[in-house]
Design an enzyme around this catalytic site. Sequence first.
Site, PDB file in Angstrom:
ATOM      1  N   CYS A 316       0.709  -1.152   0.130  1.00  0.00           N
ATOM      2  CA  CYS A 316      -0.205  -0.142   0.028  1.00  0.00           C
ATOM      3  C   CYS A 316       0.707   1.265  -0.030  1.00  0.00           C
ATOM      4  O   CYS A 316       0.512   2.124  -0.801  1.00  0.00           O
ATOM      5  CB  CYS A 316      -0.909  -0.093   1.438  1.00  0.00           C
ATOM      6  SG  CYS A 316      -1.579  -1.599   1.920  1.00  0.00           S
ATOM      7  N   ARG A 345       6.156 -11.078   5.951  1.00  0.00           N
ATOM      8  CA  ARG A 345       5.413 -10.768   7.245  1.00  0.00           C
ATOM      9  C   ARG A 345       5.687 -11.888   8.364  1.00  0.00           C
ATOM     10  O   ARG A 345       5.924 -13.180   8.129  1.00  0.00           O
ATOM     11  CB  ARG A 345       4.084 -10.886   7.110  1.00  0.00           C
ATOM     12  CG  ARG A 345       3.303  -9.962   6.225  1.00  0.00           C
ATOM     13  CD  ARG A 345       1.971  -9.911   6.168  1.00  0.00           C
ATOM     14  NE  ARG A 345       1.451  -9.188   5.097  1.00  0.00           N
ATOM     15  CZ  ARG A 345       0.153  -8.863   4.654  1.00  0.00           C
ATOM     16  NH1 ARG A 345      -0.916  -9.760   5.351  1.00  0.00           N
ATOM     17  NH2 ARG A 345      -0.453  -8.152   3.837  1.00  0.00           N
ATOM     18  N   GLN A 363       0.988 -11.048  -3.570  1.00  0.00           N
ATOM     19  CA  GLN A 363      -0.509 -10.754  -3.727  1.00  0.00           C
ATOM     20  C   GLN A 363      -0.648 -10.423  -5.148  1.00  0.00           C
ATOM     21  O   GLN A 363       0.170  -9.567  -5.562  1.00  0.00           O
ATOM     22  CB  GLN A 363      -0.753  -9.942  -2.670  1.00  0.00           C
ATOM     23  CG  GLN A 363      -1.033 -10.396  -1.350  1.00  0.00           C
ATOM     24  CD  GLN A 363      -1.527  -9.499  -0.267  1.00  0.00           C
ATOM     25  OE1 GLN A 363      -0.816  -8.401  -0.313  1.00  0.00           O
ATOM     26  NE2 GLN A 363      -2.457  -9.950   0.672  1.00  0.00           N
ATOM     27  N   ASP A 365      -2.316  -7.822  -5.833  1.00  0.00           N
ATOM     28  CA  ASP A 365      -2.337  -6.480  -5.145  1.00  0.00           C
ATOM     29  C   ASP A 365      -2.674  -5.471  -5.852  1.00  0.00           C
ATOM     30  O   ASP A 365      -1.972  -5.194  -6.937  1.00  0.00           O
ATOM     31  CB  ASP A 365      -1.215  -6.196  -4.295  1.00  0.00           C
ATOM     32  CG  ASP A 365      -1.452  -5.845  -2.684  1.00  0.00           C
ATOM     33  OD1 ASP A 365      -2.741  -5.901  -2.466  1.00  0.00           O
ATOM     34  OD2 ASP A 365      -0.841  -5.675  -1.872  1.00  0.00           O
ATOM     35  N   HIS A 367      -4.537  -1.421  -5.865  1.00  0.00           N
ATOM     36  CA  HIS A 367      -5.038  -0.110  -5.375  1.00  0.00           C
ATOM     37  C   HIS A 367      -5.181   0.877  -6.298  1.00  0.00           C
ATOM     38  O   HIS A 367      -4.698   1.198  -7.363  1.00  0.00           O
ATOM     39  CB  HIS A 367      -3.620   0.776  -4.706  1.00  0.00           C
ATOM     40  CG  HIS A 367      -3.061  -0.210  -3.617  1.00  0.00           C
ATOM     41  ND1 HIS A 367      -1.993  -1.284  -3.940  1.00  0.00           N
ATOM     42  CD2 HIS A 367      -3.475  -0.661  -2.239  1.00  0.00           C
ATOM     43  CE1 HIS A 367      -1.545  -1.889  -2.688  1.00  0.00           C
ATOM     44  NE2 HIS A 367      -2.460  -1.337  -1.997  1.00  0.00           N
ATOM     45  N   LYS A 448     -13.841  -3.271   5.310  1.00  0.00           N
ATOM     46  CA  LYS A 448     -13.527  -4.193   4.141  1.00  0.00           C
ATOM     47  C   LYS A 448     -14.387  -5.258   3.951  1.00  0.00           C
ATOM     48  O   LYS A 448     -15.343  -5.576   4.983  1.00  0.00           O
ATOM     49  CB  LYS A 448     -12.159  -4.817   4.491  1.00  0.00           C
ATOM     50  CG  LYS A 448     -12.162  -5.865   5.776  1.00  0.00           C
ATOM     51  CD  LYS A 448     -10.664  -6.415   5.927  1.00  0.00           C
ATOM     52  CE  LYS A 448     -10.947  -7.690   7.064  1.00  0.00           C
ATOM     53  NZ  LYS A 448      -9.424  -8.388   7.275  1.00  0.00           N
ATOM     54  N   HIS A 494      -8.312  -0.987  -1.666  1.00  0.00           N
ATOM     55  CA  HIS A 494      -7.258  -1.844  -1.899  1.00  0.00           C
ATOM     56  C   HIS A 494      -8.121  -3.003  -1.855  1.00  0.00           C
ATOM     57  O   HIS A 494      -9.352  -3.492  -1.704  1.00  0.00           O
ATOM     58  CB  HIS A 494      -6.532  -2.171  -0.469  1.00  0.00           C
ATOM     59  CG  HIS A 494      -6.020  -0.953   0.090  1.00  0.00           C
ATOM     60  ND1 HIS A 494      -4.797  -0.785   0.467  1.00  0.00           N
ATOM     61  CD2 HIS A 494      -6.642  -0.037   0.619  1.00  0.00           C
ATOM     62  CE1 HIS A 494      -4.543   0.207   1.132  1.00  0.00           C
ATOM     63  NE2 HIS A 494      -5.599   0.831   1.458  1.00  0.00           N
TER      64      HIS A 494
END
Length: 627
Positions: A316, A345, A363, A365, A367, A448, A494
């Site tokens: 992000c 992580r 991911q 991912d 945005h 979310k 996201h």
Amino acid sequence: MDKEQYLAVYRHSLAHVLAKAVIEIYGKDVQYAIGPQIEDGAYYDFVLPAGKSITEADFTAIENKMHEILKRKEDWTCREVSRAEALELFKNQKFKTELIGDLPEDEKITVYYTGDDYVDLCRGPHVSNSQELLSAAFKIHSTSMAYWRGDEKRDRLQRVYLYAFPSKDELKAHLKMIEEAKERDHRKIGTQLELFMFNETAPGMPYWLPRGWQMYQALMKYSRQIQRKHGYTEIAAPLINNKRLWLVSGHWAHYLNNMFIVPGVDGYTKADVDVDELVADLKDPDAETSKTKIEAGSVVYNRENPDTMAAKPMNCPNAMLTYKRKTRSYKELPIRYGEYDVLHRKEKSGQLNGLLRVQEFRQDDCHTFVMESQIKDEIADIISIADEVYKTFGVSYRAELSTRPDDFMGDIEVWNQAEADLREILDEKYGKGGYEVNEGDGAFYGPKIDLQIKDAIGREWQCGTIQLDFQLPHNFGLTYTAEDGSSQMPVVIHRAIYGSLERFIGIIIENFKGNFPFWLSPMQVGIVPIRPEHNAYAKKIEDLLVDRGIRVEADYNDINMKTKIKTFHNYRDPYILVLGDKEAAENTVSINIRGNKKLNDVPVEKFLELCDRMNKTHCLDIIDTLD
């Protein structure tokens, strides 16, 4: 009570019966900790007297003792007690004593008696008499080691797990599902198919082997195709960033314990840094000194050192900086960024689980930067992407809305509006009551929507997520010029559909039991020349397939044809081509199809068209006909 409430009471009550049975068998010196209900039963944590432990050979004896206890039809009595009374009741139980000591001063303390000889510290509720559990169907299935309160520096406990269902038929069905799940275990199949491996030098960080990496790339390719179709552009960013970035984003305050830290060092090191001690010091702004010597590594580091870095746990903040690099206009929005960078992580070792819980992953991912007026349409488009992707894998899904957590950032009114927007979107898509609400389970920066997929044997997995974010744009000072010339702040959405690719691959390995669709198979075609004189024709076919982008492997060794076929069969290649004199003379192929079907005398061009069609359509099954 509804079914879920009933099951919770039923299973939690059986946890108490389990504890009572263990104490009756192993003696009053047993230290019993906690025993919550879980999704398919319950567990209880114990420290047994010195020299004793519970093994699989003891399961039947404990189960028999539990049945004996139930047949006594003992009353269950709830009592509210003072703190002093509770401490006296559990004066010989160290874990209960600690729990009592940690309760707020004004906390109501209740205990539950099962008969006269077993008492437990518990909020309840429970059954009123053991006879309500006489029809219980339960089975002890495993034990494991656990740490008290999940702290590796605290007592080691033995955890005993119990399956529990209201009827024998439900327990039998669950046990059947468990056995099927064992056969589908992605770690077992991943080893058999040589997809991935792990090494102790990088715990929770998979090595992708050639076959597994082919499948990984096929997933990435499909995701990229979907993203391009929906107007996303792909970016990439650094994997390690200075802590200043994480301070701005809020992750330093909210996520530090799960980040891999690269400390800024004053002086030099001879050994490893004690990262736990480092993190604790970094989190304490009131420490007497900003410099701490970490004895384990002979390191002196400075908390304020500007060189302190962290491996990124999410993409992000990098996307925020990418947006911020230049002035933006409302005419550009929505701006959609896709990103597949490696993330790290930090997890506790006991939480790692094959590909399902890792420390390094990617991911799908994305945005998206939008005006508030665009939120509804954008999220509707994201949900349409989820519909398309999950249909491709043959899985259904359901949505869950997660709302404001206790440690939220930002204005509560903005949160309320964001949650209202998501509820409206979900109501229109799934109908009121067509989705679940998880109160307090949102991200710290916004509410979310989580997408739970269901696999071939009915298990649910959280994969996709759509998160509305009003906070990061504020933290990073993101703006765009509105139509009226004013400066406005965009909203960030996201989203991920696979979620972690590693976890998604683990799920689909188990969902397909290793028999992947053609487009996803690590290797799609195996080639078997019958004898060495057929190698030239086999190489010609291999080259044609490679030119079409079809993943192919050939065995040109001078060994028995059946041995070659068996090798490719064990790898579960969808098609195995067997090539000899007839095929070479007629420019055809003979095909062994996964599932023991065959096609003979297939023209090469027809076979190439078949492969192209399956790759293009991402069909779920292996086609076994040329029609």
